[in-house]
Write an enzyme that holds these catalytic residues in place. Structure first.
Site, PDB file in Angstrom:
ATOM      1  N   ASP A  17      33.987 -18.340 -78.231  1.00  0.00           N
ATOM      2  CA  ASP A  17      34.120 -18.253 -76.764  1.00  0.00           C
ATOM      3  C   ASP A  17      35.592 -18.541 -76.415  1.00  0.00           C
ATOM      4  OD1 ASP A  17      33.849 -20.980 -77.493  1.00  0.00           O
ATOM      5  OD2 ASP A  17      33.053 -21.534 -75.530  1.00  0.00           O
ATOM      6  N   HIS A 263      38.829 -28.518 -82.370  1.00  0.00           N
ATOM      7  CA  HIS A 263      37.459 -28.489 -82.892  1.00  0.00           C
ATOM      8  C   HIS A 263      37.138 -27.269 -83.770  1.00  0.00           C
ATOM      9  CE1 HIS A 263      36.731 -31.603 -79.833  1.00  0.00           C
ATOM     10  NE2 HIS A 263      37.299 -30.791 -78.963  1.00  0.00           N
TER      11      HIS A 263
HETATM   12  C1  BDR Z   1      33.763 -27.111 -78.091  1.00  0.00           C
HETATM   13  O1  BDR Z   1      33.615 -26.715 -76.723  1.00  0.00           O
HETATM   14  C2  BDR Z   1      34.605 -25.775 -76.374  1.00  0.00           C
HETATM   15  O2  BDR Z   1      35.253 -26.195 -75.231  1.00  0.00           O
HETATM   16  C3  BDR Z   1      35.571 -25.712 -77.516  1.00  0.00           C
HETATM   17  O3  BDR Z   1      36.086 -24.405 -77.694  1.00  0.00           O
HETATM   18  C4  BDR Z   1      34.782 -26.174 -78.688  1.00  0.00           C
HETATM   19  O4  BDR Z   1      34.103 -25.109 -79.294  1.00  0.00           O
HETATM   20  C5  BDR Z   1      34.140 -28.573 -78.135  1.00  0.00           C
HETATM   21  O5  BDR Z   1      33.149 -29.360 -77.559  1.00  0.00           O
HETATM   22 CA    CA Z   2      34.714 -22.796 -78.755  1.00  0.00          CA
END
Ligand code: BDR
Ligand code: CA
Length: 340
Positions: A17, A263
């Site tokens: 995303d 992340h």
């Molecule tokens: C996750 O949520 C999204 O905002 C980031 O891309 C990551 O995949 C972290 O909680």
């Molecule tokens: Ca993400």
């Protein structure tokens, strides 16, 4: 790369995303010879799915790989989440952007600051692509969902036999004893808890790279400077995105003003180099789908070790090696394509 090495490349599909940390994850995957990125499916999450598709294509365009790695647009919303009335979002915190002095500070801008994409996503829907690719593949495929896992859960509902065609699912999602979008839940699982539950309950081997691991390997402003000094388009983009995240979180009164987790890139790193995760435990897991204060929470049964009965397929990451992670990022983002 020799013929044998080419054959041994792990076949993966990313589900993204995009998204700042998704962008770094895509670059890491696309520039790592250990992985054969068959395609990228895109979901809603950090931004609406149309924005996430455009951002994904922009990142591939930067690498000159937009004609090499196909991109498929997927679901624009969760499976059933908003049908449940008690999900009032009272504990939800929108951490994407804030306005200060007329300027937007965002950890996931609507559009990444890159030239517009020159091509469009492929015509097939992401879920159809997942089903068809998994069914016809000779080798098993690893799926890496780093957004709300709607596309993969929908694909499993469409054709449950694809479960046997997956090597494993390596999620960025969830957390043990912490949350980011609510006190209990991490954003990806919170946004589509039923989808996460369908996948985890399906019996497919899963590795969960959640907030415990990603925050144990945060990158800081010095790391951003080191990335920028590598002078490749990919490393420079990663540096800017990292700085942008740290600054935005600072303005939001979140974070420490100096470092942040990247992340999604850690989830990809753990597929390339599993030893980057230094504390991985196998447990029975569940996802709260009841719509209350713990909605979307990853529930990890830490009471019993199930190594003997072979039942739980879920491995949960608690800690990562930051130096190894950063070394891998520098190695892959710092070479392989034209310097500017
Ligand atoms: C996750 O949520 C999204 O905002 C980031 O891309 C990551 O995949 C972290 O909680
Ligand atoms: Ca993400």
């Amino acid at each position: 790369m020799g013929a044998q090495a080419l054959q041994q490349r792990k076949k993966v599909i990313l589900d993204v995303d995009t998204g700042s940390d998704d962008a770094i994850a895509i670059m890491l995957a696309a520039l790592s010879p250990e992985l054969d990125v068959l395609g990228i499916t895109v979901t809603w999450g950090n931004r609406p799915v149309g924005n996430c598709v455009e951002n994904t294509l922009r990142v591939l365009g930067l690498l000159g790989k937009e004609n090499e790695i196909p991109v498929y647009k997927g679901c624009p919303q969760p499976m059933v989440r908003y049908l449940t009335k008690q999900r009032n979002g009272a504990l939800e915190k929108d951490g994407i952007s804030v306005w200060k002095d007329g300027k937007e500070f965002s950890i996931h801008p609507a559009y990444l600051d890159l030239p517009p994409a020159k091509i469009k996503a492929r015509a097939s829907h992401a879920c159809s692509y997942l089903v068809e690719t998994l069914l016809r593949a000779e080798d098993k495929i690893t799926i890496i969902p780093v957004g709300p896992p709607t596309n993969l859960a929908m694909a499993i509902r469409m054709e449950p036999s694809i479960i046997t065609r997956m090597e494993e699912v390596v999620f960025m999602g969830g957390a043990v004893g912490m949350g980011n979008i609510t006190p209990c839940a991490e954003a990806n699982f919170y946004h589509d808890p039923e989808a996460a539950k369908i996948i985890i309950d399906s019996g497919v081997p899963c590795r969960i790279i959640g907030l415990n691991a990603t925050h144990s390997a945060e990158l800081d402003l010095e790391d951003a400077a080191s990335l920028r000094a590598l002078k490749t388009p990919a490393a420079r983009l990663a540096a800017s995105l990292l700085e942008m995240r740290i600054e935005a979180l600072g303005v939001m009164g979140d974070g420490n003003g100096h470092s942040d987790a990247v992340h999604d890139a850690l989830a990809v790193a753990s597929v390339i180099m599993p030893e980057v995760i230094t504390d991985m435990r196998r447990s029975r897991c569940d996802i709260d789908v009841n719509g209350g204060a713990a909605d979307g929470q990853l529930i990890v049964d830490t009471r019993i070790r199930h190594e003997k009965d072979g039942l739980p397929n879920i491995q949960v990451a608690y800690k990562a090696d930051k130096e190894m992670f950063f070394g891998l990022l520098c190695d892959r983002l710092g070479c392989c394509h034209t310097k500017i």
